[in-house]
Design a protein around this motif. Structure first.
Motif: not given
Lengths: 322, 577
Positions: A155, A165-166, A170, A268, A270, B265-268, B271-272, B275-276, B279-281
Motif C-alpha cells: 500500500x 494500485x499497490x 497481495x 493472507x 488469497x 477475485x476471491x479474498x476470504x 482484513x486482506x 487492504x486490497x 490499495x485499489x487492487x
C-alpha cells in the motif's frame, strides 16, 4: 542402500494408515458436512444429502469404503462441490509448489550467505545484527509480518511511487491473462514469498552459522591454515562445502513440511494452495478432501525425510546407512 | 570444462523446474432498523442511493475491466444441485447470467417482485386450480441467439421437481403441469395453491436452457462453470480458489453490460480484503457486518461510496425455547422482552454505520409490505413491567437479585455460534441488561454444526442467538412457527420449529400465508400472525444484520444495494469511464 530405502518405505505404511484413520475419525465425528442444509426450506434435503454420501454409516465403514477406493486409485469426490479430490489436490499442489520453490530457493541462498558471513565474522557488529534479526524473524508470527509487508511494500510504497494500485499485489498469484514469468507474476509473488522466506531464513541462518563455526574449528581447517593456505581458500574450498551437510538435511525436512501448505500465508494472500484447501475442507467437514491432503503431504514428509537421510550419507562419506 | 558442463546442467534443471512450478498454478481452463437504504461517502457526506434505471444502453462494453473482491466462491455452479446454495455464487454469476421471470425491485418503501425483461408483462393468474400464464418476451434469446421459450420452463420444472440431488424443490413439486400454448406462452398449472409462485423460474435456479441441456447430465455440464447465458454477462472463466471472470453477453436483449470484463477475485480474509480495497487492487467489496469490518469503515475510507442498508433479508433474533423452563411461561417470555433495551443493543453493534433501531417483526425487513412492522415495538426496557409480570407468575427475587420460583432460579443458558465476535459482543450486552432485570444468563457457545445440527433441532437450548436469511420475497414463518413443524418422530424430526412454538390460533394464519395467492389477503394474515407472535413473545427480534457495500468512486454508474441480488445487482451499469 536400496534395502534401506525399501525398509524405510515399508515402515512408513502403518504410520500413514493409522494417521489417515485417526484424521478420518476426527473429521467425521467433529464436523457434519450436511449441516449447511439444516435451515433449508425443504426439510428432506438434509436427510437426502446424508444418504447420498453414506454419512449415517458407522465411521469405520465409511473409512473402509474410502480405503478400498484409494487403493484402486479413486480419490473420491468432495462432499461440498462434487469435484474430484484428485483434481482439487493437483490444482492446490501446483500453487503451493510455486511458493515452496521460490521460498526455499531464496531462503537457501540468503541463509547460506548470512550464515557463512556470521561465522567467519563471529562477534562482529554484522554478526550481532544478523543474529538479532534472526531472533526477530523467528519470533514474529507470519501473519504479523505479512500484514506489515502488505501495508508497507504493497500500500504505502504504491502511494509513494504514485501508482494506481499497490506496488506489489497481495491477492492471488497473478492477474487476469498474465503469462508465466510476467512482471505481473513477480509483483504477485514478492510479498507471499517474502513472508514465507523470513521465518525460514531466520532459522536456517542459525543452522548454517553453527555448522560453519563447527567446521572452522575442526583440526583439518586448523592444519590447512597452519600450512599457509590462504584464508579465503580455506573457507570456501575446505570449510564451506562440509558445513552444508547439516543444513541440507534440515532444508529437506523443513521443505517437506511446507508441502502440507502454508495456511496463514495462503489465507493472507488469497492463494488457493494446499494449506487453504485443508483449512476449507476441515471447516466444511469435507473428509475425502482432508484425506487426500493428508496422503499427499504425508507422503512428501516421508519421502523428504528419507531423502534427507540418504543425502546425509551421500554428502558425508563417514555416514553409512544400514 | 566439466565444471562448466555441470553448471549448465544445473541451470537447465533449475529453469525447467521453475517453468513447471510456475505453470502448475496457471490453470485458466475451469471454466449477506429503519428499513432504509442510504449511501454515504467516505468523506462523511450522505447521499440517497440512486434508483436503478432500466434504460438500456445500446453498446456493449467500453467500460473497462472491473476487478472486485469476493469473500467466497460457490462450491459448484449447478444451481439446482445440493452442491450450490452459495449466496456469493448467486451474486457473482447466477444473477448475472441466468434469465429469470421476476426481478426484485423497490416500490416505495417495500421490496416487490417485478416482471423481468424475460416477460412481456405481468403473468395472468387464475384460481381453482391455480394457473399462471407467462407471456415471454419474443426478443428473449440465449447467447447463441436461440429463443428462450416455454420448453426452457418445462425443462427447468422437470429438473427441479423430478430431478435427483436437488437443493430445494419447494414450489416446483406443487406444479401439476407446464404446457406451451405457443412458443412464447407458457401455462403453469399448480396441483395446490402456491403463494410464492413468483419465486419460481428465477430465484436461485433461473430458467435453464433446454436446447443445450436436455438429454445431458446437467450437473456435469454446469458444476464447474458453463458458457451459456440469458443475462447481461457470460461466464468467461472460473479459476477455482482464485477468480471468476465475466464478459458481456453481446446477444442479451435487455440493457447491455457496460464493463468489458468483470473479475471477482476471491479474498476470504476480511482484513486482506480491506487492504486490497484500500490499495485499489479491487474496486468493490461486500463484507459481512462483523466488528472488524465496521471498525475499518469507521476508521475512514477515502474516495469510496458506502452503501449500507438495514433493509435486508436477514433477521437476527433471540430465539426462545417455548417448550422449556423458564421460557415455557408466556409471562416470563414477555418479562424478558421488557428486560432488554433492544435499540441500545443495535446502536452499540451497528450505530457506527447508521443502523440504530431494532427490528419489530419476526419477518426480515424486506418483507415489510407483508409484516406488522411495529408488532414488537411495545417491548421496550421497562423494569417495572418486568417486576409486575414475574411476580404475577409467582416469581420472587432472591438475595442475589435473580428471580426464583419453587426453588428454581431464572438462570438461562444462552447459546450462539462460537467464534463470532459480533454475536459474542451481543451476548455480553444482553447478559448485562438481563442481569439488571433479574435474569441470569450463562453463555455456552457451540460450534455451528453442533448448534444447528443437533442442539436446536433437539430442543437442547433455552435461549439462542442466530439469524434467519431469506433469499427471496416469500415469508417462511410457517416452517419456523407452525406446530406441525415442531421436530417430532411424526415428521421424521425434520421440522424446523425449533422454538417449539405451539399456538393454535397462529397455525391457520401462517398456513394461509403459504397458500393464499391474493397479496392483500396474504399480508393481512401475516400481519395478524405477527401480532399473535408478539403477544405471546415466541421469540425476540433484534437486528437486521445490515448489508455493507463499499465501492470505489473510480466506478461510474448507479451503486445501490439490493437485499437479494447484493450490491452487484446492477453490475451491468458499472463502468470505469
Amino acid at each position: 542402500m536400496l534395502k534401506y530405502i525399501i525398509r524405510r518405505l515399508l515402515y512408513s505404511m502403518p504410520a500413514l494408515f493409522i494417521s489417515t484413520f485417526v484424521l478420518f475419525w476426527a473429521v467425521r465425528s467433529t464436523f457434519d458436512p450436511a449441516a449447511k442444509f439444516i435451515g433449508s426450506r425443504d426439510p428432506t434435503t438434509y436427510a437426502r444429502f446424508k444418504e447420498k454420501w453414506g454419512l449415517d454409516d458407522p465411521i469405520p465403514v465409511q473409512y473402509w469404503r474410502w480405503l478400498k477406493n484409494i487403493v484402486q486409485g479413486d480419490w473420491g469426490e468432495s462432499t461440498a462441490s462434487g469435484e474430484s479430490v484428485w483434481s482439487m489436490i493437483s490444482r492446490a499442489f501446483g500453487t503451493t509448489l510455486q511458493l515452496i520453490f521460490w521460498g526455499v530457493l531464496f531462503s537457501a541462498i540468503i541463509a547460506v550467505l548470512i550464515g557463512v558471513y556470521s561465522a567467519i565474522r563471529q562477534y562482529s557488529v554484522g554478526d550481532y545484527v544478523f543474529s538479532g534479526l534472526s531472533y526477530l524473524g523467528i519470533a514474529v508470527p507470519p501473519f504479523v509480518f505479512g500484514l506489515l509487508a502488505i501495508q508497507i511494500l504493497g500500500v504505502l510504497l504504491g502511494d509513494k511511487l504514485g501508482l494506481d494500485g499497490p506496488a506489489f499485489f497481495f491477492v492471488g498469484l497473478h492477474s487476469d491473462e498474465s503469462g508465466v514469468f510476467s512482471w505481473d507474476y513477480v509483483r504477485h509473488l514478492v510479498l507471499p514469498v517474502l513472508t514465507l522466506t523470513v521465518q525460514i531464513v531466520a532459522s536456517w541462518t542459525r543452522f548454517q552459522r553453527a555448522s560453519m563455526l563447527d567446521v572452522m574449528s575442526s583440526d583439518y581447517v586448523r592444519t590447512a591454515r597452519a600450512k599457509g593456505v590462504p584464508r579465503r581458500r580455506v573457507v570456501f574450498r575446505h570449510a564451506f562445502r562440509n558445513s552444508l551437510t547439516p543444513l541440507v538435511t534440515v532444508m529437506a525436512v523443513d521443505s517437506a513440511l511446507l508441502f502440507g501448505g502454508l495456511i496463514i500465508t495462503e489465507s493472507l494472500f488469497s492463494i488457493p494452495g494446499m494449506g487453504r484447501l485443508f483449512f476449507n475442507a476441515i471447516q466444511t467437514g469435507d473428509a475425502y478432501v482432508v484425506m487426500g491432503w493428508l496422503l499427499v503431504s504425508g507422503m512428501f514428509v516421508i519421502a523428504f525425510n528419507l531423502i534427507a537421510d540418504v543425502l546425509y550419507a551421500v554428502l558425508d562419506p563417514r555416514v553409512r546407512l544400514a | 570444462m566439466r565444471g562448466k558442463r555441470r553448471l549448465a546442467t544445473m541451470m537447465a534443471l533449475f529453469l525447467a523446474f521453475a517453468l513447471i512450478a510456475a505453470g502448475c498454478g496457471s490453470d485458466d481452463s475451469g471454466t449477506g432498523s429503519d428499513s432504509s437504504s442510504a449511501a454515504t461517502n467516505g468523506d462523511g457526506g450522505s447521499d440517497e442511493s440512486t434508483p436503478t434505471t432500466d434504460a438500456a444502453s445500446d453498446t456493449v462494453g467500453g467500460g473497462g475491466t472491473l476487478t472486485l473482491g469476493a469473500e467466497q466462491e460457490p462450491d459448484c455452479m449447478d444451481w439446482i444441485n445440493t452442491c450450490a446454495g452459495s449466496s456469493w455464487g448467486s451474486w457473482m454469476v447466477n444473477y448475472q447470467v441466468m434469465p429469470r421471470a421476476f426481478d426484485f425491485a423497490k416500490e416505495g418503501d417495500a421490496w416487490v417482485y417485478e416482471p423481468s425483461v424475460l416477460l412481456a408483462g405481468e403473468p395472468e393468474v387464475t384460481s381453482n386450480p391455480q394457473v399462471v400464464t407467462y407471456k415471454l418476451n419474443p426478443d428473449a434469446v440465449w447467447d447463441d441467439k436461440t429463443p428462450i421459450t416455454c420448453k426452457d420452463f418445462i425443462y427447468t420444472w422437470e429438473q427441479v421437481a423430478k430431478g435427483e440431488d436437488v437443493y430445494d424443490p419447494s414450489g416446483y413439486v406443487d406444479i401439476a403441469s407446464v404446457e406451451a400454448t405457443d412458443d412464447t406462452t407458457c401455462k403453469v398449472t399448480f396441483s395446490k395453491p402456491y403463494a410464492g409462485w413468483k419465486s419460481l423460474f428465477g430465484g436461485l435456479y433461473g430458467v435453464q436452457p433446454a436446447h443445450l441441456l436436455e438429454g445431458k447430465d446437467r450437473n456435469a455440464e454446469m458444476k464447474d462453470g458453463y458458457k451459456f447465458s440469458g443475462g447481461p454477462f457470460k461466464l468467461e472463466s472460473w479459476e477455482k480458489g482464485t477468480a471468476i471472470t465475466l464478459v458481456p453477453n453481446e446477444n442479451y436483449w435487455g440493457p447491455k453490460a457496460k464493463p468489458d470484463k468483470v473479475i471477482f477475485k476471491l479474498i476470504p480474509d476480511t482484513a486482506a480484503a480491506f487492504q486490497a480495497f484500500k490499495a485499489g487492487e479491487v474496486l468493490a467489496i461486500y463484507p459481512q457486518p462483523q466488528i472488524d469490518a465496521i471498525e475499518q469503515i469507521n476508521a475512514g475510507l477515502d474516495d469510496v461510496t458506502s452503501v449500507i442498508s438495514a433493509d435486508t433479508g436477514n433477521l437476527e433474533a433471540l430465539w426462545m425455547n417455548n417448550g422449556k423452563a423458564p421460557f415455557d411461561s408466556v409471562a416470563v417470555r414477555q418479562a424478558f422482552g421488557y428486560a432488554l433495551d433492544r435499540d441500545a443493543i443495535v446502536k452499540r453493534l451497528f450505530g457506527g454505520i447508521g443502523v440504530e433501531a431494532a427490528v419489530n417483526s419476526l419477518n426480515p425487513p424486506i418483507l415489510s409490505a407483508l409484516a406488522d412492522n411495529a408488532a414488537w415495538s411495545g417491548y421496550k426496557l421497562d423494569l417495572a413491567k418486568v417486576d409486575e409480570l414475574m411476580t404475577g407468575d409467582g416469581w420472587a427475587k432472591g438475595a442475589d437479585g435473580i428471580w426464583a420460583k419453587g426453588g428454581q432460579r431464572a438462570s438461562i443458558e444462552f447459546k450462539t455460534t462460537a467464534g463470532n465476535k459480533r454475536r459474542e459482543l451481543t451476548q455480553q450486552i444482553v447478559q448485562e441488561q438481563a442481569k439488571a432485570a433479574g435474569f441470569e444468563l450463562t453463555i455456552n457457545n457451540q460450534k455451528a454444526g453442533d448448534l444447528f445440527g443437533q442442539q436446536l433441532p433437539a430442543g437442547d437450548f433455552q435461549l439462542a442467538l442466530y439469524a434467519q436469511v431469506l433469499t427471496n420475497l416469500e415469508p417462511a414463518n410457517c416452517g419456523l412457527f407452525c406446530s406441525k413443524n415442531i421436530p417430532t418422530d411424526a415428521n421424521g424430526n425434520t421440522g424446523q420449529n425449533w422454538t417449539r412454538t405451539n399456538i393454535p390460533a397462529l397455525d391457520p394464519l401462517l398456513e394461509e400465508v403459504d397458500a393464499t395467492v391474493d397479496d392483500a389477503a396474504r399480508a393481512k394474515a401475516n400481519k395478524e400472525a405477527d401480532k399473535i407472535q408478539a403477544e405471546n413473545m415466541v421469540s425476540l427480534p433484534l437486528d437486521p444484520l445490515p448489508n455493507i457495500g463499499l465501492v470505489s468512486k473510480k466506478i461510474k454508474g448507479d451503486v445501490e444495494e439490493n437485499p437479494i441480488t447484493s450490491v452487484f445487482g446492477n453490475l451491468y451499469q458499472w463502468s470505469l469511464n
